[in-house]
Design an enzyme around this catalytic site. Structure first.
Site, PDB file in Angstrom:
ATOM      1  N   GLU A  27       0.823  -1.213   0.000  1.00  0.00           N
ATOM      2  CA  GLU A  27       0.000   0.000   0.000  1.00  0.00           C
ATOM      3  C   GLU A  27       0.857   1.264   0.000  1.00  0.00           C
ATOM      4  O   GLU A  27       0.627   2.203   0.754  1.00  0.00           O
ATOM      5  CB  GLU A  27      -0.968  -0.018   1.198  1.00  0.00           C
ATOM      6  CG  GLU A  27      -1.900  -1.223   1.170  1.00  0.00           C
ATOM      7  CD  GLU A  27      -2.939  -1.244   2.280  1.00  0.00           C
ATOM      8  OE1 GLU A  27      -2.677  -0.674   3.355  1.00  0.00           O
ATOM      9  OE2 GLU A  27      -4.004  -1.851   2.062  1.00  0.00           O
TER      10      GLU A  27
ATOM     11  N   ASP B  57      -8.282  -9.102   4.228  1.00  0.00           N
ATOM     12  CA  ASP B  57      -8.020  -7.946   5.068  1.00  0.00           C
ATOM     13  C   ASP B  57      -9.033  -7.820   6.201  1.00  0.00           C
ATOM     14  O   ASP B  57      -9.948  -7.014   6.109  1.00  0.00           O
ATOM     15  CB  ASP B  57      -8.043  -6.685   4.192  1.00  0.00           C
ATOM     16  CG  ASP B  57      -7.519  -5.470   4.929  1.00  0.00           C
ATOM     17  OD1 ASP B  57      -7.109  -5.618   6.099  1.00  0.00           O
ATOM     18  OD2 ASP B  57      -7.515  -4.382   4.344  1.00  0.00           O
TER      19      ASP B  57
ATOM     20  N   GLU C   6     -12.215  -2.037  12.416  1.00  0.00           N
ATOM     21  CA  GLU C   6     -12.276  -1.356  11.123  1.00  0.00           C
ATOM     22  C   GLU C   6     -13.441  -1.862  10.268  1.00  0.00           C
ATOM     23  O   GLU C   6     -14.214  -1.065   9.734  1.00  0.00           O
ATOM     24  CB  GLU C   6     -10.950  -1.554  10.377  1.00  0.00           C
ATOM     25  CG  GLU C   6     -10.984  -0.961   8.973  1.00  0.00           C
ATOM     26  CD  GLU C   6      -9.661  -1.104   8.228  1.00  0.00           C
ATOM     27  OE1 GLU C   6      -8.714  -1.701   8.779  1.00  0.00           O
ATOM     28  OE2 GLU C   6      -9.585  -0.609   7.093  1.00  0.00           O
TER      29      GLU C   6
END
Ligand code: GCW
Length: 657
Positions: A270, A349, A377
């Site tokens: 990323e 993820d 998240e």
């Protein structure tokens, strides 16, 4: 929303020490954790009338370090001997863990029913990674994916001027079993890169704050640090100047913080720099840092979260789920002994439901860490109740080669670590949602004993947080929390397909939000069906990354577990699940049921109004209102989306828009 300024005590209010604090206690041991035991006991006795005994004096509780103790060892033996409770620890850290075991047991620690036995952690390294930025990041804020206010460690571009709060945090997590904390985000921006060199004093101050609780500090480092800090024009891990820069820099770290724990690295991921820039492998990169750390007995944790985040959605052959195994499995055996490869529990993820990452079984000659995400998240961002240990236990108890055979916890515990991204912040309730504290507590407990029953862990946490609250509150909390992960799963993305969240923020539904983006997180819904074909026969081949029996189980629609069906297969809406219902009807049923369960949770919480601190009650009530609003939004968007795609009505005729 109520905003009390005072900090609420989480799971160690003074009253949690009642059984201990009313007794005569003898302590025998040296070193910072032993001193902490002394001050904890002194504080408890001041509240409840007990006292610390002189050496040799008769006592109700003896906390002693065994004469043959090994420095660094954390185990202890707890038993009853001649009317006393005795903790015999392998070292000062074991003394501290023994103390907290006694606190957890309360009165039962002093009764004849106590069975004598040894206690020692399954995972030698039990870590909380903070995704905290020193400087507020323009997009990600002070804490990346943080839902509990600001950082508990950093504020206004520097170390927080609140050592008492940091110390209290150290105390809480040590009591749960944690022994390491990474103090900055794995995305290491400019200010944070300097923590390694000219801002080392702040890291040393943190090491000092955590030390009394037996917790070692780790640092996320920037792979390009030698360049960013302006010393060199390359970060090539095979360049001798780069290697000596790291060796020299690391020496300085240990000069100032001799018990520093090690580095954590997110490389080539990323947008973070890494060895690929120089045509080197991840083993080259990790081993360079390992060589710098080895003389100091420290480790590097190297993340396996490496994938192409600039993928073309039109390209059906690239599968993000495959990436970690494709990158790392060929490197098995090449990593130095003090490298731990840190692997997210699933191949994608931190989704609500994923199969266990095959990297964990593809690298028998590599030390491995399992990475969990306590910060919610993708699981409701601490606005939704989502007690995660049932998911975590499933991961840790998964048998990669079938049963009998080792579980993931056995594979990873042999030389590895259990790591979770922390969910804490400067919020008065520590974790935004007061009930999210239980996730933080459980990280330490499962890292110590991965086979603990999640409901029993919750029981412990309730007893410590609300001492003396009694059965009615216990029942309400279990009703709200035990199945809350499954409830969350019911009203969000179905059958393991994942995502469907709003891009960027990752809160709330947006079914096609990521469908045509470069992130590799697709569901492929069309008018006929939904799901990702990851089979070896016709799909991306991801299923073949598993050893048998799982490669075969996942390969076939007939044997793939329902809850992962859409992770592995693209199926028609009228495909019949093992449960006997069709995929489309399952989607409707679970979404109606999930939202209904949340409505029930919200109503049930009203019964707790007189049982907890009004501020805690109000905060949870506010969040349950939002959870219900959000669950209904999820229900309506998902149901409507799939009704419009498939044209198949709900068999029960409920409202779909
Ligand atoms: O889940 C993703 C998050 C990123 C995070 C990344 C990672 C720290 O959306 O915010 O970056 O994972 O784990 O590195």
């Amino acid at each position: 929303m109520s905003q009390p300024s005072e900090v609420h005590p989480a799971w160690l209010p003074p009253s949690a020490f009642r059984a201990l604090g009313s007794r005569r206690i003898r302590i025998d041991g040296q070193g910072p954790p032993a001193d902490t035991v002394r001050s904890e006991v002194t504080r408890a006795c001041a509240h409840f009338g007990g006292r610390i005994c002189a050496p040799g004096e008769e006592a109700d509780l003896v906390l002693a370090v065994a004469p043959s103790s090994e420095a660094g060892s954390e185990g202890f033996h707890l038993s009853r001997q001649d009317g006393s409770t005795v903790v015999l620890a392998d070292g000062p850290a074991g003394l501290l863990h023994g103390l907290f075991e006694v606190v957890r047991r309360g009165e039962a620690a002093f009764g004849p029913g106590l069975t004598g036995r040894r206690h020692e952690p399954a995972f030698a390294l039990r870590v909380l990674d903070h995704w905290d930025n020193v400087d507020v990041h323009p997009v990600m804020g002070q804490v990346e994916r943080g839902y509990s206010g600001g950082s508990i460690l950093w504020q206004d571009g520097r170390l927080r001027d609140d050592p008492a709060r940091i110390r209290e945090y150290a105390r809480l997590v040590a009591a749960a079993g944690i022994n390491a904390v990474t103090v900055n985000n794995v995305n290491v921006h400019t200010a944070e890169t300097h923590l390694l060199t000219d801002r080392l004093a702040e890291v040393a101050a943190l090491a000092g704050a955590f030390r009394p609780y037996g917790i070692r500090v780790h640092l996320s480092v920037n792979f390009a640090a030698p360049v960013i800090l302006g010393d060199l024009d390359t970060a090539d891990p095979l360049d001798p100047a780069v290697r000596s820069w790291w060796a020299h820099t690391t020496e300085k770290v240990f000069a100032i913080a001799p018990d520093f724990g090690g580095y954590l690295v997110k490389a080539d991921s990323e947008g973070q720099p890494g060895p690929f820039t120089y045509g080197r492998t991840h083993a080259d990169g990790a081993n360079m840092l390992a060589a710098a750390l080895a003389p100091h007995g420290a480790i590097v944790r190297w993340r396996a979260f490496v994938y192409n985040h600039r993928q073309d959605w039109r390209d059906r052959s690239t599968d993000r789920a495959r990436a970690a195994c494709d990158h790392f499995a060929p490197l098995d055996g090449e990593f130095h002994d003090n490298v731990i490869l840190q692997v997210k529990y699933g191949p994608m993820d931190f989704q609500t439901r994923e199969p266990v990452s095959p990297v964990l079984f593809a690298m028998p000659s590599t030390r491995l860490a399992v990475e969990l995400q306590a910060t919610q998240e993708y699981t409701g961002q601490q606005r939704h109740v989502c007690y995660l240990p049932p998911m975590w236990s499933g991961v840790l108890g998964f048998h990669p080669y079938g049963e009998p055979g080792p579980a993931v916890a056995d594979v990873a515990a042999s030389g590895g670590a259990l790591v979770a991204v922390s969910n804490v912040g400067d919020d008065p309730f520590w974790t935004g949602h007061p009930l999210a504290q239980a996730n933080l507590y459980a990280v330490g407990r499962l890292a110590w004993t991965p086979t603990l029953d999640p409901a029993a862990v919750l029981d412990e946490c309730i007893a410590l947080t609300f001492p003396g609250a009694g059965e009615p509150l216990r029942e309400i909390l279990h009703e709200l929390m035990d199945d809350s992960w499954q409830t969350y799963e019911q009203y969000t993305a179905p059958l393991g397909v994942g995502f469907m969240v709003r891009p960027g923020r990752h809160y709330g539904p947006d079914v096609d939000g990521y469908e045509y983006t470069p992130w590799g997180t697709y569901h492929f819904a069309d008018r006929d069906g939904v799901g990702v074909d990851r089979t070896a026969a016709t799909g991306t081949g991801f299923a073949a990354q598993y050893p048998r029996p799982w490669s075969e189980v996942y390969e076939s629609r007939a044997t793939c577990p329902d809850e992962l069906l859409l992770f592995f297969h693209h199926v028609p809406y009228d495909h019949v699940l093992h449960s006997g219902t069709t995929v489309i009807q399952h989607i409707y049923d679970t979404h109606f049921a999930g939202a209904e369960r949340v409505a029930g949770m919200r109503d049930r919480w009203r019964d707790a109004v007189a049982l907890v601190d009004p501020a805690v009650h109000a905060r949870v009530a506010d969040r349950l209102d939002e959870q219900l609003r959000s669950a209904e939004e999820w229900r309506d968007q998902i149901n409507t989306y799939f009704f419009r795609k498939s044209g198949i009505p709900d068999a029960k005729g409920r409202t779909i828009h």
